[in-house]
Each structure stands twice: as C-alpha cells, then as structure tokens.
Design a protein around this motif. Structure first.
Motif, short mmCIF file in Angstrom:
data_model
loop_
_atom_site.label_atom_id
_atom_site.label_comp_id
_atom_site.label_asym_id
_atom_site.label_seq_id
_atom_site.Cartn_x
_atom_site.Cartn_y
_atom_site.Cartn_z
N GLY A 309 11.82 43.72 55.52
CA GLY A 309 13.11 43.05 55.51
C GLY A 309 13.18 41.98 54.43
N ALA A 310 12.11 41.19 54.32
CA ALA A 310 12.07 40.16 53.27
C ALA A 310 12.07 40.79 51.88
CB ALA A 310 10.83 39.28 53.45
N LEU A 311 11.40 41.93 51.75
CA LEU A 311 11.36 42.64 50.46
C LEU A 311 12.72 43.18 50.09
CD1 LEU A 311 9.52 43.62 48.16
CD2 LEU A 311 9.13 45.71 49.50
N ILE A 312 13.43 43.76 51.06
CA ILE A 312 14.79 44.27 50.82
C ILE A 312 15.70 43.14 50.36
CG2 ILE A 312 16.82 45.27 51.92
CD1 ILE A 312 14.93 46.89 53.69
N ALA A 313 15.50 41.94 50.91
CA ALA A 313 16.29 40.78 50.51
C ALA A 313 15.85 40.20 49.18
CB ALA A 313 16.21 39.70 51.59
N LEU A 314 14.83 40.83 48.57
CA LEU A 314 14.27 40.38 47.29
C LEU A 314 13.69 38.97 47.40
CD1 LEU A 314 16.79 41.77 44.63
CD2 LEU A 314 14.72 42.82 45.56
N GLY A 315 13.05 38.72 48.54
CA GLY A 315 12.38 37.43 48.71
C GLY A 315 11.21 37.30 47.76
N HIS A 316 10.76 36.09 47.55
CA HIS A 316 9.59 35.83 46.71
C HIS A 316 8.39 36.60 47.27
CE1 HIS A 316 6.27 33.56 44.87
NE2 HIS A 316 7.16 33.09 43.99
N PRO A 317 7.49 37.10 46.41
CA PRO A 317 6.31 37.82 46.91
C PRO A 317 5.55 37.07 48.00
CG PRO A 317 6.47 38.06 44.54
CD PRO A 317 7.55 37.11 44.93
N LEU A 318 5.42 35.75 47.85
CA LEU A 318 4.73 34.98 48.88
C LEU A 318 5.56 34.91 50.17
CD1 LEU A 318 3.13 32.03 46.84
CD2 LEU A 318 2.03 34.10 47.76
N THR A 319 6.89 35.01 50.04
CA THR A 319 7.73 35.06 51.24
C THR A 319 7.48 36.36 51.99
OG1 THR A 319 9.46 33.73 50.18
CG2 THR A 319 10.10 35.05 52.09
N VAL A 320 7.32 37.44 51.25
CA VAL A 320 7.02 38.74 51.87
C VAL A 320 5.68 38.67 52.61
CG1 VAL A 320 6.61 41.19 51.44
CG2 VAL A 320 8.36 39.97 50.12
N VAL A 321 4.69 38.07 51.97
CA VAL A 321 3.38 37.90 52.62
C VAL A 321 3.51 37.02 53.85
CG1 VAL A 321 1.05 36.96 52.33
CG2 VAL A 321 2.13 38.22 50.45
N THR A 322 4.29 35.96 53.74
CA THR A 322 4.52 35.06 54.89
C THR A 322 5.15 35.82 56.06
OG1 THR A 322 4.81 33.14 53.44
CG2 THR A 322 5.70 32.97 55.67
N ALA A 323 6.10 36.70 55.75
CA ALA A 323 6.76 37.50 56.79
C ALA A 323 5.74 38.38 57.51
CB ALA A 323 7.86 38.35 56.17
N PHE A 324 4.83 38.98 56.74
CA PHE A 324 3.83 39.87 57.34
C PHE A 324 2.90 39.09 58.27
CE2 PHE A 324 -0.27 42.04 57.44
CZ PHE A 324 0.12 43.35 57.75
N ILE A 325 2.54 37.88 57.86
CA ILE A 325 1.62 37.07 58.68
C ILE A 325 2.33 36.44 59.88
CG2 ILE A 325 0.15 35.03 58.67
CD1 ILE A 325 -0.39 35.59 55.69
N ALA A 326 3.54 35.94 59.64
CA ALA A 326 4.23 35.16 60.67
C ALA A 326 4.83 36.02 61.78
CB ALA A 326 5.33 34.32 60.03
N ALA A 327 5.38 37.17 61.44
CA ALA A 327 6.12 37.96 62.43
C ALA A 327 5.30 38.34 63.66
CB ALA A 327 6.70 39.21 61.76
N PRO A 328 4.06 38.84 63.51
CA PRO A 328 3.29 39.19 64.71
C PRO A 328 3.01 37.99 65.61
CG PRO A 328 2.32 40.19 62.75
CD PRO A 328 3.33 39.18 62.27
N ILE A 329 2.97 36.79 65.02
CA ILE A 329 2.70 35.58 65.80
C ILE A 329 3.98 35.06 66.45
CG2 ILE A 329 1.87 33.19 65.70
CD1 ILE A 329 0.19 34.06 63.24
N THR A 330 5.06 34.93 65.65
CA THR A 330 6.31 34.39 66.19
C THR A 330 6.94 35.32 67.22
OG1 THR A 330 7.57 35.37 64.36
CG2 THR A 330 6.80 33.11 64.07
N SER A 331 6.67 36.62 67.11
CA SER A 331 7.23 37.57 68.08
C SER A 331 6.65 37.37 69.48
CB SER A 331 6.98 39.01 67.62
OG SER A 331 7.68 39.28 66.42
N LEU A 332 5.53 36.68 69.56
CA LEU A 332 4.94 36.37 70.86
C LEU A 332 5.41 35.00 71.36
CD1 LEU A 332 1.29 37.66 70.29
CD2 LEU A 332 3.17 38.79 71.50
#
Length: 407
Positions: A309-332
C-alpha cells in the motif's frame, strides 16, 4: 471524453436564476436559485445585493466551505500529522476530492469554483450587509451519507467516487445540465444517489430542512433576507419555509447528529487480535515449527500488504520498510494503526513544502497530482497502508485458522 481539461470552453449562456419569495412573520425571504456553471449567476447575485433591498444575506455554505473559499492560508497552516492522528485523514481526502471536482469544472468552462458564493460574500461585505451561513457542515453531511447506506455498498460508493473525481474525462453535457438545475454534492454522487433514497435524503432533503430551520430561527425579526442557493434546493427549501417549523433549533440539533455505528463492529478488531494470539499459542503448543511458521506468515502477509500500500502511494523507500515492520505489530493493537506510523515516517522523510500546500487544490485535480504533491501523497500513504494492513490482518488470520484446523 478523454480530452484535456486545460482547454477551456465558452460558458453556456443561461437565463436569470429562478426565484421564490416566502414571507414568514415579519421576515421576507427571497430565494435566488443559482447555476453552478454560469458567470451570469455570480453577476445576478452581486446586482441583487447591491440594490440595498436586503438587511441580511444567507448563502448555501457551511463554515468549512466558507473557509475554503475565503481563507486559503488555512491549508498552509494545517498540522498534517494532527489531522491523521485525530482520524480526519479520510475526511480531508474526501473534501479535497470534492474540491477537485469543482476545479475540473472551472478548468473546463473557464469559471471560478463557487463564483456565485464568492460574489455574495464580497457584495455583502462591500454593502456591510450581515452574512449568514446556513448549510450543514459538509463533514456531517458526508458522515450521515456514509452511515445511512448498508455497509456492503460503502466500498462501492467510495471506489466509484474516487474514480470519478480524479478522472481526466471532461464533464458530460448531461452532468452540466444537472448542475444547472441541481446541487454540487448531489451531482458528485449522482450515480449512487439515484439508487439510494437515504443518500438523496442526506444530500438534498435534510439540507433543505437544515437551511430552512436556520432561516426560520431569525424569522421573528422584521426585514428582508436574500437567500442564495443552488437551483436544486429552491423547491424543497421554499416548501419547508412555507410550512414552518415548531422547533427550528431542535430540528438543527437532530440533523447535526450522526448515528453511531453498531457497537459490535468496534469489537471486531479486538476479537480478531484475540483469535490470532490464541492461534499463535495453540500453534506453539502443538509444534514449535508450526508456531514459528504462523508468526512468519503473519509478518510476511500483514507487513507485505501494508508495504505494498505504501509502495502504491509512492511512499519513500524507508516508509515502505517502516510499513512492513510496523503493520504486523500495530495490527495486534487496534488503538494504533499502521497508517499512522507510515504517515509519520513519510512526513519525517519528506516534509511538505510551502509550495505543496499552495498548489494542493490544483494538484489533486489530476491522478498524477495526488502522487506528486507531498501533502496529498502523505494522505495516500496513510490510506493505502491502512487498507493493506487491514486486508493483511484478515488474510493472515484466516491462514492461521486454516493451519490449526488442518494440522
């Protein structure tokens, strides 16, 4: 239909707007119906006010829409992270999309969005005539529309609205004819409003009632009020004024209320989290390898879709990495969304410039502009990574459940 909107066409000639006169008590209301695609309407409004026959001017605007027309600096002063943190990102995006629709009209027909309302505001100020905003807040109207339709129709409406508002196609002649006789919000949602009685009621009838109640609240004082509204509101508003209301203030309060969502819906995220945690526990209790496999799949599916989703929005590469790390944690933890974390990362990595705020309204009139402007792109990062994480949560949850059943 696919020609560029940069080429302007002559504004269609229209006759003077229709009007109705209603007298209630000591107050005389002159309702002037305006056309949204006509310079003539703006000129007629200005000329009518300059006659000096009115001690009050009432216009079909709410505070938010009035601010958008008269206080352009407010966008530059917007605290984007606070907007996202307070759960207003979707509403801001919707308002920008509606503004983009109006701007497309301006580009196609060489007119200024809200020209007749600007003319009313300017003429009232020049003549020192009190100005009253009588429309319901656009945010409340959209919320009542959203709450009033079945949940299974909401995704279709939102997707169709987003597609139509950022489309590069020209406005059709049929749409233009409706705008001459109707309402900007109704025209925007026209395809869906025809299929939903509640949507039409929230967009038109409720606002007719609301504006009538606002006007009737001051009907006891003698004088004359010029009421500037879209022609589509003329009949309904006149009808409610003529019928009168026993309790205008009560009607306003009722129409300002948004029906709360079902309580059980709020518990769904917590139930999902509980099921997933229990699934992890059962997996590890049966087999350490199975437990770690579940964890890996949870991270890959949830984080991967949020990152997509962050990639489709053309987020910064580090934002994409942040999304991958944060989502599994925040979803809990349903109190913190993945979108909030990714938006914060995007804002830190690509802080919006002054120019992004100044060109925001014009940029969002095109699909490319939504991704080019740092403000709107941050909103897209928030929305798309949130959607990705939400999908990932349920996909991974069903995957975990399936492994438990099959093992």
């Amino acid at each position: 239909m696919s020609e560029s909107l940069n080429q302007t066409a002559p504004v269609p000639a229209v006759e003077a707007g229709p009007r109705r006169v209603v007298e209630r008590g000591e107050r005389r209301f002159v309702l002037l119906g305006t056309a949204h695609v006509s310079r003539a309407s703006a000129e007629e409004v200005r000329a009518e006010i300059e006659t000096g026959d009115y001690d009050q001017v009432a216009i079909e605007l709410c505070d938010a829409r009035h601010a958008a027309l008269t206080r352009s600096r407010e966008l530059a002063d917007m605290d984007l992270f606070a907007v996202i943190k307070n759960g207003q990102a979707g509403m801001i995006a919707a308002n920008l999309a509606l503004g983009a629709y109006q701007q497309r009209l301006a580009d196609q027909f060489g007119i200024e969005p809200g020209a007749e309302m600007r003319a009313a505001i300017a003429a009232a100020e020049a003549g020192q005539t009190p100005l009253t905003l009588i429309d319901r807040n656009i945010g409340l109207t959209l919320k009542r529309v959203y709450r009033g339709i079945p949940w299974w129709q909401r995704a279709t409406v939102l997707a169709g609205l987003a597609t139509s508002l950022v489309s590069s196609d020209k406005i059709s002649e049929e749409d233009i004819e409706q705008l001459k006789e109707g309402d900007m919000l109704e025209a925007t949602f026209n395809e869906f409003a025809q299929q939903s009685a509640h949507m039409h009621a929230a967009l038109i009838d409720e606002r007719d009632q609301y504006m009538a109640a606002k006007l009737l609240s001051a009907a006891e004082t003698p004088g004359s009020t010029l009421v500037v509204v879209g022609a589509g509101h003329l009949k309904g508003l006149a009808g409610y004024l003529e019928a009168g209301m026993d309790d205008p203030a009560g009607r306003i309060a009722a129409l300002d209320t948004v029906r709360p969502g079902a309580r059980w819906v709020k518990w769904i995220p917590w139930v999902v989290v509980a099921v997933i945690i229990i699934g992890f526990a059962l997996g590890f209790s049966r087999n350490i390898g199975l437990g770690w496999q579940m964890v890996v799949e949870w991270v890959v599916i949830n984080g991967g879709l949020a990152a997509l989703g962050a990639l489709i929005a053309l987020g910064h590469p580090l934002t994409v990495v942040t999304a991958f790390i944060a989502a599994p944690i925040t979803s809990l933890n349903p109190t913190i969304g993945a979108g909030m974390v990714t938006a914060a990362a995007e804002l830190w990595l690509r802080k919006p410039r002054v120019g992004d705020f100044s060109t925001l309204k014009s940029d969002v009139t095109t699909v490319r502009g939504w991704w080019r402007n740092r403000v709107s792109r941050t909103l897209l990062v928030f929305l798309f990574s949130t959607i990705g994480s939400a999908i990932g949560t349920y996909v991974a949850g069903f995957r975990i459940f399936g492994q438990l059943v099959g093992s």
